[in-house]
Design a protein around this motif. Sequence first.
Motif, PDB file in Angstrom:
ATOM      1  N   LYS A  37      10.399 -19.322  -4.816  1.00 49.02           N
ATOM      2  CA  LYS A  37       9.271 -18.662  -5.486  1.00 49.02           C
ATOM      3  C   LYS A  37       9.494 -17.164  -5.679  1.00 49.02           C
ATOM      4  O   LYS A  37      10.168 -16.517  -4.879  1.00 49.02           O
ATOM      5  CB  LYS A  37       7.980 -18.874  -4.672  1.00 49.02           C
ATOM      6  CG  LYS A  37       7.604 -20.334  -4.508  1.00 49.02           C
ATOM      7  CD  LYS A  37       7.501 -21.049  -5.853  1.00 49.02           C
ATOM      8  CE  LYS A  37       7.092 -22.491  -5.678  1.00 49.02           C
ATOM      9  NZ  LYS A  37       7.404 -23.282  -6.890  1.00 49.02           N
ATOM     10  N   GLU A  38       8.873 -16.671  -6.743  1.00 47.00           N
ATOM     11  CA  GLU A  38       8.908 -15.236  -7.026  1.00 47.00           C
ATOM     12  C   GLU A  38       7.577 -14.638  -6.613  1.00 47.00           C
ATOM     13  O   GLU A  38       6.551 -14.912  -7.226  1.00 47.00           O
ATOM     14  CB  GLU A  38       9.154 -15.001  -8.518  1.00 47.00           C
ATOM     15  CG  GLU A  38       9.266 -13.541  -8.864  1.00 47.00           C
ATOM     16  CD  GLU A  38       9.601 -13.341 -10.334  1.00 47.00           C
ATOM     17  OE1 GLU A  38      10.635 -13.868 -10.777  1.00 47.00           O
ATOM     18  OE2 GLU A  38       8.805 -12.685 -11.024  1.00 47.00           O
ATOM     19  N   GLY A  39       7.593 -13.858  -5.547  1.00 51.53           N
ATOM     20  CA  GLY A  39       6.373 -13.232  -5.052  1.00 51.53           C
ATOM     21  C   GLY A  39       6.392 -11.749  -5.311  1.00 51.53           C
ATOM     22  O   GLY A  39       6.242 -11.285  -6.434  1.00 51.53           O
ATOM     23  N   CYS A  40       6.653 -10.978  -4.261  1.00 49.83           N
ATOM     24  CA  CYS A  40       6.569  -9.518  -4.357  1.00 49.83           C
ATOM     25  C   CYS A  40       7.724  -8.901  -5.127  1.00 49.83           C
ATOM     26  O   CYS A  40       7.601  -7.822  -5.689  1.00 49.83           O
ATOM     27  CB  CYS A  40       6.520  -8.933  -2.960  1.00 49.83           C
ATOM     28  SG  CYS A  40       8.062  -9.200  -2.027  1.00 49.83           S
ATOM     29  N   VAL A  41       8.874  -9.568  -5.112  1.00 48.16           N
ATOM     30  CA  VAL A  41      10.117  -9.071  -5.720  1.00 48.16           C
ATOM     31  C   VAL A  41      10.537  -7.728  -5.104  1.00 48.16           C
ATOM     32  O   VAL A  41      11.185  -6.904  -5.754  1.00 48.16           O
ATOM     33  CB  VAL A  41      10.006  -8.983  -7.266  1.00 48.16           C
ATOM     34  CG1 VAL A  41      11.396  -8.951  -7.894  1.00 48.16           C
ATOM     35  CG2 VAL A  41       9.230 -10.148  -7.833  1.00 48.16           C
ATOM     36  N   GLU A  42      10.150  -7.518  -3.878  1.00 49.84           N
ATOM     37  CA  GLU A  42      10.517  -6.272  -3.177  1.00 49.84           C
ATOM     38  C   GLU A  42      11.082  -6.539  -1.788  1.00 49.84           C
ATOM     39  O   GLU A  42      11.169  -5.625  -0.971  1.00 49.84           O
ATOM     40  CB  GLU A  42       9.274  -5.370  -3.035  1.00 49.84           C
ATOM     41  CG  GLU A  42       8.756  -4.846  -4.356  1.00 49.84           C
ATOM     42  CD  GLU A  42       7.520  -3.977  -4.187  1.00 49.84           C
ATOM     43  OE1 GLU A  42       6.938  -3.978  -3.079  1.00 49.84           O
ATOM     44  OE2 GLU A  42       7.149  -3.311  -5.161  1.00 49.84           O
ATOM     45  N   GLY A  43      11.381  -7.790  -1.482  1.00 48.95           N
ATOM     46  CA  GLY A  43      11.926  -8.091  -0.163  1.00 48.95           C
ATOM     47  C   GLY A  43      10.911  -8.057   0.950  1.00 48.95           C
ATOM     48  O   GLY A  43      11.275  -7.877   2.122  1.00 48.95           O
ATOM     49  N   GLU A  44       9.640  -8.252   0.619  1.00 54.24           N
ATOM     50  CA  GLU A  44       8.594  -8.133   1.642  1.00 54.24           C
ATOM     51  C   GLU A  44       7.929  -9.443   2.020  1.00 54.24           C
ATOM     52  O   GLU A  44       7.417  -9.572   3.135  1.00 54.24           O
ATOM     53  CB  GLU A  44       7.491  -7.165   1.140  1.00 54.24           C
ATOM     54  CG  GLU A  44       7.956  -5.747   0.896  1.00 54.24           C
ATOM     55  CD  GLU A  44       8.321  -5.020   2.181  1.00 54.24           C
ATOM     56  OE1 GLU A  44       7.839  -5.428   3.255  1.00 54.24           O
ATOM     57  OE2 GLU A  44       9.111  -4.066   2.116  1.00 54.24           O
ATOM     58  N   CYS A  45       7.889 -10.417   1.129  1.00 52.96           N
ATOM     59  CA  CYS A  45       7.026 -11.590   1.384  1.00 52.96           C
ATOM     60  C   CYS A  45       7.776 -12.843   1.807  1.00 52.96           C
ATOM     61  O   CYS A  45       7.168 -13.769   2.349  1.00 52.96           O
ATOM     62  CB  CYS A  45       6.173 -11.891   0.151  1.00 52.96           C
ATOM     63  SG  CYS A  45       7.076 -12.694  -1.204  1.00 52.96           S
ATOM     64  N   GLY A  46       9.064 -12.937   1.507  1.00 50.95           N
ATOM     65  CA  GLY A  46       9.852 -14.092   1.928  1.00 50.95           C
ATOM     66  C   GLY A  46       9.694 -15.333   1.071  1.00 50.95           C
ATOM     67  O   GLY A  46      10.314 -16.365   1.360  1.00 50.95           O
TER      68      GLY A  46
END
Length: 165
Positions: A37-46
């Motif tokens: 899945k694509e969530g935060c796209v910042e390495g924060e949500c996993g």
Amino acid sequence: MMSVSLNINGRDRSVNVDGADTLLDVLREQVGLLGTKEGCVEGECGACTVLIDGAPVDSCIYAAAAAGGRQVTTIEGLARPGDYSPIQQAFIDGGGVQCGFCTPGFIVTLTALLRRNPDPSRDEINNALSGNICRCTGYSQIIEAALLVAAAATSTPTPAGAVAQ
Ligand code: FES
Ligand code: FES
């Protein structure tokens, strides 16, 4: 653009990437594996967690070019409808899945943990999951699912004919 050869879920693939492409981009847009899945796209949500050579990484911040020559495992490489792994089944049985958006990332992370440590403590599970965010479950069902799998993996079956004390 450059051609990168990698192995995804046991299958050799060749993809064309540029320097800005992430592994998440390649998996979802070129290979069509939408379980990551694509969530935060910042390495924060996993939510985008995959295994690279068996270790969990956030694929949204992992350069696709760096995956060349490596073994990539996504949730599709772990899940088989009707043939779930113990941790997948424990999530289903114990309410560890609600909206499901975070679930692939949690399953991938916990699969890596249970492979290297089949009997993790609650603290070790919490540490392993420190990079995975769930907005629905409150985490307790997820942690209990991992503890149940750990307990089942390490319990000694009672020998046939033995009487429990
Ligand atoms: S989408 Fe990769 S860490 Fe959130
Ligand atoms: S089940 Fe919805 S975010 Fe975790």
